[in-house]
Design a protein around this motif. Structure first.
Motif, PDB file in Angstrom:
ATOM      1  N   ASP A  71       0.812  -1.028   0.281  1.00  0.00           N
ATOM      2  CA  ASP A  71       0.280  -0.273   0.055  1.00  0.00           C
ATOM      3  C   ASP A  71       0.796   1.156  -0.251  1.00  0.00           C
ATOM      4  O   ASP A  71       0.722   2.100  -0.212  1.00  0.00           O
ATOM      5  N   ALA A  72       2.135   1.297   0.110  1.00  0.00           N
ATOM      6  CA  ALA A  72       3.067   2.369   0.635  1.00  0.00           C
ATOM      7  C   ALA A  72       3.358   2.532  -0.565  1.00  0.00           C
ATOM      8  O   ALA A  72       3.791   3.498  -0.643  1.00  0.00           O
ATOM      9  N   ASN A  73       3.304   1.505  -1.591  1.00  0.00           N
ATOM     10  CA  ASN A  73       4.452   2.061  -2.722  1.00  0.00           C
ATOM     11  C   ASN A  73       2.713   1.405  -4.056  1.00  0.00           C
ATOM     12  O   ASN A  73       2.949   0.232  -4.780  1.00  0.00           O
ATOM     13  N   PRO A  74       1.929   2.508  -3.796  1.00  0.00           N
ATOM     14  CA  PRO A  74       0.999   2.014  -5.230  1.00  0.00           C
ATOM     15  C   PRO A  74       1.167   1.572  -6.133  1.00  0.00           C
ATOM     16  O   PRO A  74       0.652   1.093  -7.118  1.00  0.00           O
ATOM     17  N   ASP A  75       2.332   2.403  -7.012  1.00  0.00           N
ATOM     18  CA  ASP A  75       2.936   1.543  -8.243  1.00  0.00           C
ATOM     19  C   ASP A  75       3.463   0.156  -8.156  1.00  0.00           C
ATOM     20  O   ASP A  75       4.326   0.049  -9.753  1.00  0.00           O
ATOM     21  N   ILE A  76       3.673  -0.632  -6.970  1.00  0.00           N
ATOM     22  CA  ILE A  76       4.932  -1.490  -7.491  1.00  0.00           C
ATOM     23  C   ILE A  76       4.302  -2.622  -8.175  1.00  0.00           C
ATOM     24  O   ILE A  76       3.649  -3.159  -8.873  1.00  0.00           O
ATOM     25  N   PHE A  77       4.903  -3.424  -8.709  1.00  0.00           N
ATOM     26  CA  PHE A  77       5.063  -4.159  -9.515  1.00  0.00           C
ATOM     27  C   PHE A  77       6.254  -5.284  -9.209  1.00  0.00           C
ATOM     28  O   PHE A  77       7.666  -4.695  -9.500  1.00  0.00           O
ATOM     29  N   SER A  78       6.011  -6.386  -8.649  1.00  0.00           N
ATOM     30  CA  SER A  78       6.486  -7.144  -7.541  1.00  0.00           C
ATOM     31  C   SER A  78       6.791  -8.377  -7.284  1.00  0.00           C
ATOM     32  O   SER A  78       5.804  -8.914  -7.739  1.00  0.00           O
ATOM     33  N   VAL A  79       8.121  -9.009  -7.627  1.00  0.00           N
ATOM     34  CA  VAL A  79       7.804 -10.844  -7.038  1.00  0.00           C
ATOM     35  C   VAL A  79       8.172 -10.589  -5.979  1.00  0.00           C
ATOM     36  O   VAL A  79       8.235  -9.937  -5.232  1.00  0.00           O
ATOM     37  N   ILE A  80       7.315 -11.960  -4.614  1.00  0.00           N
ATOM     38  CA  ILE A  80       7.079 -12.068  -3.892  1.00  0.00           C
ATOM     39  C   ILE A  80       7.888 -13.601  -3.282  1.00  0.00           C
ATOM     40  O   ILE A  80       7.183 -13.876  -3.298  1.00  0.00           O
ATOM     41  N   PHE A  81       9.054 -13.204  -2.354  1.00  0.00           N
ATOM     42  CA  PHE A  81       9.068 -14.954  -2.394  1.00  0.00           C
ATOM     43  C   PHE A  81       8.803 -15.823  -1.300  1.00  0.00           C
ATOM     44  O   PHE A  81       9.254 -15.143  -0.016  1.00  0.00           O
ATOM     45  N   CYS A  82       8.919 -16.593  -1.490  1.00  0.00           N
ATOM     46  CA  CYS A  82       7.915 -17.445   0.185  1.00  0.00           C
ATOM     47  C   CYS A  82       9.294 -18.760  -0.062  1.00  0.00           C
ATOM     48  O   CYS A  82       9.967 -19.434  -1.037  1.00  0.00           O
ATOM     49  N   ARG A  83       9.483 -19.162   1.227  1.00  0.00           N
ATOM     50  CA  ARG A  83      10.099 -20.522   1.176  1.00  0.00           C
ATOM     51  C   ARG A  83       9.721 -22.087   0.596  1.00  0.00           C
ATOM     52  O   ARG A  83      10.026 -22.366  -0.320  1.00  0.00           O
ATOM     53  N   THR A  84       7.721 -22.455   0.798  1.00  0.00           N
ATOM     54  CA  THR A  84       7.835 -23.611   0.375  1.00  0.00           C
ATOM     55  C   THR A  84       6.242 -23.115  -0.458  1.00  0.00           C
ATOM     56  O   THR A  84       5.533 -21.909  -0.616  1.00  0.00           O
ATOM     57  N   LYS A  85       6.208 -23.844  -1.025  1.00  0.00           N
ATOM     58  CA  LYS A  85       5.103 -24.063  -2.192  1.00  0.00           C
ATOM     59  C   LYS A  85       3.496 -23.387  -1.196  1.00  0.00           C
ATOM     60  O   LYS A  85       2.966 -22.560  -1.922  1.00  0.00           O
ATOM     61  N   ARG A  86       3.520 -24.143   0.067  1.00  0.00           N
ATOM     62  CA  ARG A  86       1.565 -23.751   0.727  1.00  0.00           C
ATOM     63  C   ARG A  86       1.569 -22.511   1.129  1.00  0.00           C
ATOM     64  O   ARG A  86       1.274 -21.728   0.910  1.00  0.00           O
ATOM     65  N   ASP A  87       3.793 -22.127   1.854  1.00  0.00           N
ATOM     66  CA  ASP A  87       2.955 -20.501   1.933  1.00  0.00           C
ATOM     67  C   ASP A  87       2.920 -19.397   0.368  1.00  0.00           C
ATOM     68  O   ASP A  87       1.958 -18.671   1.045  1.00  0.00           O
ATOM     69  N   THR A  88       3.579 -19.663  -0.473  1.00  0.00           N
ATOM     70  CA  THR A  88       3.466 -19.476  -1.784  1.00  0.00           C
ATOM     71  C   THR A  88       1.734 -19.444  -1.284  1.00  0.00           C
ATOM     72  O   THR A  88       1.784 -18.355  -2.479  1.00  0.00           O
ATOM     73  N   GLN A  89       1.725 -20.160  -2.046  1.00  0.00           N
ATOM     74  CA  GLN A  89      -0.383 -20.178  -2.077  1.00  0.00           C
ATOM     75  C   GLN A  89      -1.010 -19.861  -0.759  1.00  0.00           C
ATOM     76  O   GLN A  89      -2.051 -18.971  -2.028  1.00  0.00           O
ATOM     77  N   ARG A  90      -0.583 -19.599   0.099  1.00  0.00           N
ATOM     78  CA  ARG A  90      -1.914 -19.456   0.819  1.00  0.00           C
ATOM     79  C   ARG A  90      -1.481 -17.592   1.551  1.00  0.00           C
ATOM     80  O   ARG A  90      -2.511 -16.746   1.296  1.00  0.00           O
ATOM     81  N   VAL A  91      -0.388 -17.491   0.992  1.00  0.00           N
ATOM     82  CA  VAL A  91       0.285 -15.615   0.848  1.00  0.00           C
ATOM     83  C   VAL A  91      -0.732 -15.318  -0.830  1.00  0.00           C
ATOM     84  O   VAL A  91      -1.517 -14.141  -0.276  1.00  0.00           O
ATOM     85  N   ALA A  92      -0.525 -16.064  -1.635  1.00  0.00           N
ATOM     86  CA  ALA A  92      -1.037 -15.079  -2.448  1.00  0.00           C
ATOM     87  C   ALA A  92      -2.602 -15.310  -2.604  1.00  0.00           C
ATOM     88  O   ALA A  92      -3.417 -14.516  -3.237  1.00  0.00           O
TER      89      ALA A  92
END
Length: 599
Positions: free
Chosen positions: A238-259
């Motif tokens: 929210d502090a970077n309205p024009d953000i275009f980013s990759v967010i890294f998680c360690r596990t597949k489960r965390d990746t799916q849950r965060v998304a």
């Protein structure tokens, strides 16, 4: 050398370069291309992700192979399907004026029969993942016995993924006199071993220093409590309205849950991990490249094929297990001459990792506080104002101006502006109004929590005999309970049972989850212990009268723990007695669970 013409490339390649809009070669291209064109030599090139390594080996290979021959002359190995497809597509673009060129991608998740047909038609260059390539060699569907050039791209990542044996087996089917070009972002011992085993007197090219991060990327870290990690992620977005980013998680489960949580909260997000089918991965990447997805949540392995130049931020939702992997992550941004930011969300227990990463990448992190709610509201308001100010006027609404003017004829300019911006701004203001401050100082307890004593200690009937050490048990509890890494602490693993703590606020969640919970076909029992740090008699006695009668007066079949409805096997009870402190009347402190006295 400031132009591609000066590097010695032929007309067909120069025409393709002009079509692609390339103007100046990158540093790794300036150093590698002339050497590879002039000499038949092995080469080791160390350069960060995003510095143009594909073109550095792609242009020389395209110029040196015989397009008129249908024999396979070049082999490029890459760690992931995404990167394999990316290299293939780039080589096709570079060789668009090389009539008769056939570049084939070989990777898992697609029809092996169709890939074999494409190779059989005559593939001068094969780009492959190690696993599928080894499979095709064993089936005799591909012949690499006459190749002249082999490339190991992202060699460090291939070895991190466990492909050492596959690579050595594949290269054993290639001729001894071929040229081998190894490209890598870092130079761990395993990569050096590959170079020593399969290369002869290689030329070494280093762009920057070994393992060093690119100067185009700035590095920041944000210190939060473990349980606030997701809230911190949302505030950074929210502090970077024009953000275009990759967010890294360690596990597949965390990746799916965060998304999934980001999508539920209204963000344009998507997940990229190994459990997706190839079609799903292609759709996600297409949406990301078209900027229909603003925040791509990915695992380290899946992200190896991300080649998007406009990524503004990399957010490390969790630090990688291997510190060297951070170099690959941060290399997703700051590409093609642009600048980028690599952010790390850490708990206090992980701050020491930041220092280790600084030593490796030879860059200093800047410690920043998570923005407050009102700071975010101000940023969002000004972002909206700038968008309105820079919006090109559409005259399609001219016919409606009289009606609009009539509606607002009694509204002055300031009030009109307030009304207009309140349409969007009120949503942020209401969300962040009174929101707590997520910033944490580095002083105090190292676990990222205020250990005020308001915590609960538990007994759990798994231990070393079940394959757990303190870290594995902590990760197991964190995953199944969906807690932050620092929400589980003071983990103490014994032979057949263990202890752990959480804050009292989540006691009910822990106990209710482990009601009739089975893992690998066995009941996992969790109970509250009486670890008060003092004498045994200091706590409440659970075998005293309850509702006017002793607990031992209950029928035998009803004797259960206070919270758990699970029954333990005799073997579990017997194992616990043998591993627990023997005398119940001991004056020493005890971690034993609250259980009824058996007579």
């Amino acid at each position: 050398m400031s132009t591609f013409q000066e590097l010695g490339l032929n007309t067909d390649l120069i025409n393709a370069i002009n079509d692609l809009g390339f103007t100046q070669p990158s540093e790794v291209q300036q150093k590698a291309i002339p050497v590879l064109l002039e000499e038949e030599r092995d080469l080791v090139a160390l350069a960060q992700t995003g510095t143009g390594k594909t073109a550095a080996f792609g242009f020389p290979m395209l110029q040196k192979i015989d397009i008129n021959s249908r024999t396979t002359q070049g082999l490029i190995l890459s760690p992931t399907r995404e990167l394999c497809l990316q290299i293939t597509n780039e080589l096709k673009l570079y060789g668009k004026y090389c009539n008769g060129l056939n570049v084939v991608a070989i990777y898992g998740g697609a029809s092996i029969t169709e890939q074999a047909k494409q190779v059989k038609r005559g593939a001068q260059i094969i780009v492959a993942t190690p696993g599928r390539m080894k499979d095709m060699i064993s089936r005799k569907l591909v012949d690499i016995s006459k190749i002249q050039y082999s490339v190991l791209d992202e060699a460090d990542e291939m070895l991190n993924m466990g492909f050492y044996e596959d690579i050595t087996d594949i290269l054993s089917h290639t001729p001894m006199d071929k040229s081998t070009w190894l490209f890598s972002a870092t130079m761990p011992r395993e990569v050096a071993s590959i170079a020593k085993k399969f290369m002869y007197d290689p030329i070494e090219i280093t762009v920057g220093n070994k393992n060093e991060s690119t100067s185009q990327v700035s590095h920041e870290y944000y210190l939060v409590n473990g349980r606030d990690r997701y809230l911190a992620l949302k505030r950074l977005a929210d502090a970077n309205p024009d953000i275009f980013s990759v967010i890294f998680c360690r596990t597949k489960r965390d990746t799916q849950r965060v998304a999934e949580k980001l999508v539920e909260d209204g963000y344009s997000a998507g997940a990229l991990h190994g459990d997706l089918s190839q079609n799903q991965r292609d759709l996600v990447m297409k949406s990301f490249r078209n900027k229909q997805i603003q925040m791509l949540v990915a695992t380290d392995v899946a992200a190896r094929g991300i080649d998007v130049d406009d990524i503004t931020h990399v957010i490390n939702y969790q630090l990688p297990d291997e510190i060297e992997t951070y170099t690959h992550r941060s290399g997703r941004t700051g590409r093609a001459g642009k600048t980028g930011v690599s952010m790390v969300i850490v708990a206090k227990s992980e701050v020491r990792k930041i220092k280790s990463i600084e030593r490796i990448i030879k860059k200093e992190f800047q410690k920043k506080d998570i923005p407050s709610g009102m700071e975010i509201c101000e940023v969002q308001l000004m972002s909206l104002a700038n968008k309105v100010h820079n919006t090109e006027v559409s005259h399609e609404i001219d016919t409606y101006l009289n009606s609009i003017n009539a509606l607002f004829e009694d509204t002055d300019k300031d009030e009109l502006i307030k009304k207009f911006f309140s349409v969007e701004f009120t949503r942020f203001f209401n969300y962040y109004k009174g929101a707590k401050d997520l910033a944490v100082t580095e002083s105090g307890d190292s676990g990222g929590k205020s250990r005020s004593g308001d915590e609960t200690r538990y007994f759990i009937n798994v231990g070393r005999k079940d394959g757990y050490d303190w870290m594995k048990l902590k990760d197991f509890l964190k995953e199944i309970l969906e807690l932050g890494r620092d929400d589980v602490f003071k983990v103490d693993v014994k032979d057949s049972f263990s202890f752990f703590n959480t804050e009292k606020a989540i006691e009910e969640k822990v106990l209710s989850f482990f009601t009739d919970f089975k893992h690998n076909g066995r009941f996992v029992n969790v109970e509250i212990t009486e670890n008060k740090g003092g004498k045994r008699g200091g706590g409440k006695r659970r075998d005293r009268k309850r509702d006017g009668r002793r607990r031992d007066d209950k029928p035998r079949g009803e004797r259960r723990s206070r919270r758990s409805n699970t029954l333990e096997s005799k073997g579990d009870r017997r194992g616990r007695r043998s591993d627990s402190p023997k005398p119940r009347r001991s004056k020493s402190p005890s971690d034993r669970p609250r259980r009824s006295r058996r007579r």
